[in-house]
Design an enzyme around this catalytic site. Structure first.
Site, PDB file in Angstrom:
ATOM      1  N   LEU A   7       0.954  -1.223  -0.001  1.00 18.23           N
ATOM      2  CA  LEU A   7      -0.026   0.025  -0.010  1.00 18.23           C
ATOM      3  C   LEU A   7       0.876   1.070   0.074  1.00 18.23           C
ATOM      4  O   LEU A   7       1.992   1.195   0.641  1.00 18.23           O
ATOM      5  CB  LEU A   7      -0.805   0.178   1.296  1.00 18.23           C
ATOM      6  CG  LEU A   7      -2.101  -0.803   1.415  1.00 18.23           C
ATOM      7  CD1 LEU A   7      -2.750  -0.710   2.607  1.00 18.23           C
ATOM      8  CD2 LEU A   7      -3.090  -0.138   0.305  1.00 18.23           C
ATOM      9  N   ASP A   8       0.539   2.329  -0.537  1.00  7.77           N
ATOM     10  CA  ASP A   8       1.426   3.430  -0.740  1.00  7.77           C
ATOM     11  C   ASP A   8       1.432   3.868   0.681  1.00  7.77           C
ATOM     12  O   ASP A   8       0.711   3.798   1.577  1.00  7.77           O
ATOM     13  CB  ASP A   8       0.732   4.544  -1.541  1.00  7.77           C
ATOM     14  CG  ASP A   8       0.842   4.513  -3.137  1.00  7.77           C
ATOM     15  OD1 ASP A   8       1.965   3.730  -3.375  1.00  7.77           O
ATOM     16  OD2 ASP A   8       0.341   5.298  -3.764  1.00  7.77           O
ATOM     17  N   LYS A   9       2.633   4.691   0.899  1.00  9.91           N
ATOM     18  CA  LYS A   9       2.800   5.503   2.284  1.00  9.91           C
ATOM     19  C   LYS A   9       1.486   6.024   2.564  1.00  9.91           C
ATOM     20  O   LYS A   9       1.401   6.184   3.778  1.00  9.91           O
ATOM     21  CB  LYS A   9       4.131   6.322   1.985  1.00  9.91           C
ATOM     22  CG  LYS A   9       4.653   6.635   3.225  1.00  9.91           C
ATOM     23  CD  LYS A   9       6.108   7.431   3.184  1.00  9.91           C
ATOM     24  CE  LYS A   9       6.616   8.178   4.527  1.00  9.91           C
ATOM     25  NZ  LYS A   9       7.610   8.810   4.242  1.00  9.91           N
ATOM     26  N   ASN A  37       0.861  -1.273  -6.596  1.00 14.11           N
ATOM     27  CA  ASN A  37       0.199  -0.893  -5.093  1.00 14.11           C
ATOM     28  C   ASN A  37      -0.688   0.480  -5.390  1.00 14.11           C
ATOM     29  O   ASN A  37      -0.960   0.924  -6.472  1.00 14.11           O
ATOM     30  CB  ASN A  37       1.651  -0.446  -4.486  1.00 14.11           C
ATOM     31  CG  ASN A  37       2.388   0.702  -5.302  1.00 14.11           C
ATOM     32  OD1 ASN A  37       2.690   0.413  -6.433  1.00 14.11           O
ATOM     33  ND2 ASN A  37       2.928   1.568  -4.801  1.00 14.11           N
ATOM     34  N   HIS A  38      -1.418   0.874  -4.245  1.00 14.45           N
ATOM     35  CA  HIS A  38      -2.478   1.794  -4.312  1.00 14.45           C
ATOM     36  C   HIS A  38      -2.234   2.977  -3.309  1.00 14.45           C
ATOM     37  O   HIS A  38      -1.575   2.857  -2.261  1.00 14.45           O
ATOM     38  CB  HIS A  38      -3.703   1.263  -3.912  1.00 14.45           C
ATOM     39  CG  HIS A  38      -3.958   0.156  -5.076  1.00 14.45           C
ATOM     40  ND1 HIS A  38      -4.488   0.552  -6.151  1.00 14.45           N
ATOM     41  CD2 HIS A  38      -3.977  -0.939  -4.843  1.00 14.45           C
ATOM     42  CE1 HIS A  38      -4.788  -0.533  -6.869  1.00 14.45           C
ATOM     43  NE2 HIS A  38      -4.386  -1.584  -6.208  1.00 14.45           N
TER      44      HIS A  38
END
Length: 245
Positions: A104-106, A244-245
């Site tokens: 998952l993105d930061k 990733n999102h």
């Protein structure tokens, strides 16, 4: 029975198969004291080391594997690189080696699975396997019927068009979206294409596993029932890669 070296290393829980290939190419792996080639096969009596550390064979029933569900807070980076500040491994502080399944993105939050079982990683991530992931998204403008319709029918990003998916309104500025794809920053890019900016993105579910009972920053082991259902769902799944999102 012989097993490919990268699979032997990933099955042991040391790292994923792709990371094992990189270690082999770098010359960090030895088999019986010698540097092997990619694709080398390992038997029961072979001794495998990575940077001098002995890699033990996986238990036949995988009873020694770890499967965790973690509620990732904003600001944590989904990397096993310990030198990256705020990396997910330090954030969880689990006593044995684990790695995230996908990322998952930061700035994103919510459910991410971690494991020491390198075998299941790509089975879960590969788009062809069509394993659902549910996200709750908040954007900076009012969600219209036109926006819902376009998001669900497919948006041109990254030289392709996203697969049709289920999108439902969730309040004035929010929507739920179920994806089986994992293109890089897919939801954010889809919204950007339609003139919207994501202000909050939370993954609520992966396959049948959700965030129930896990506060932000906490993790739990998958239950026996979740593991049985996962193994059943992954039976026909093939392996290879992610976003990733």
């Amino acid at each position: 029975m012989l097993k490919r070296l990268n699979k032997y290393i990933s099955d042991s829980g040391f790292c994923s198969r792709r990371e094992a290939d990189a270690l082999i190419e770098k010359g960090s792996v030895q088999v019986n004291g010698k540097i092997p080639e990619l694709g080398t096969k390992i038997g029961a009596d072979d001794k495998v080391t990575v940077n001098g550390k002995l890699i033990k064979a996986v238990a036949q029933d995988k009873a020694d594997r770890v499967y965790l569900a973690y509620n990732k807070p904003v600001g944590i980076t989904c990397t096993t690189e310990r030198k990256v500040q705020g990396n997910i491994i330090d954030a969880i502080g689990f006593p044995t080696r684990i790695f995230p399944i996908g990322r998952l993105d930061k700035p994103s939050e919510g459910l991410i699975l971690l494991t020491s079982d390198g075998d299941i990683v790509n089975k879960i991530l590969r788009a062809e396997n069509a394993h659902e992931k549910l996200y709750r998204v908040v954007v900076n403008r009012v969600v219209t019927d036109d926006f819902i319709s376009k998001m669900s029918s497919g948006v041109p990003i990254l030289d392709t068009v996203t697969k049709p998916c289920t999108v439902r309104r969730a309040g004035k500025f929010g929507f739920d979206i179920i994806l089986t794809q994992g293109l890089n920053r897919q939801i954010r890019r889809m919204c950007e294409y339609l003139g919207y900016e994501v202000t909050r993105l939370t993954r609520k579910r992966i396959m049948h596993i959700d965030l129930s009972g896990i506060k932000p920053g906490q993790y739990r082991h998958l239950t026996d029932a979740e593991m049985i259902e996962m193994n059943k769902a992954l039976e026909g799944s093939t392996k290879t890669y992610q976003g990733n999102h």
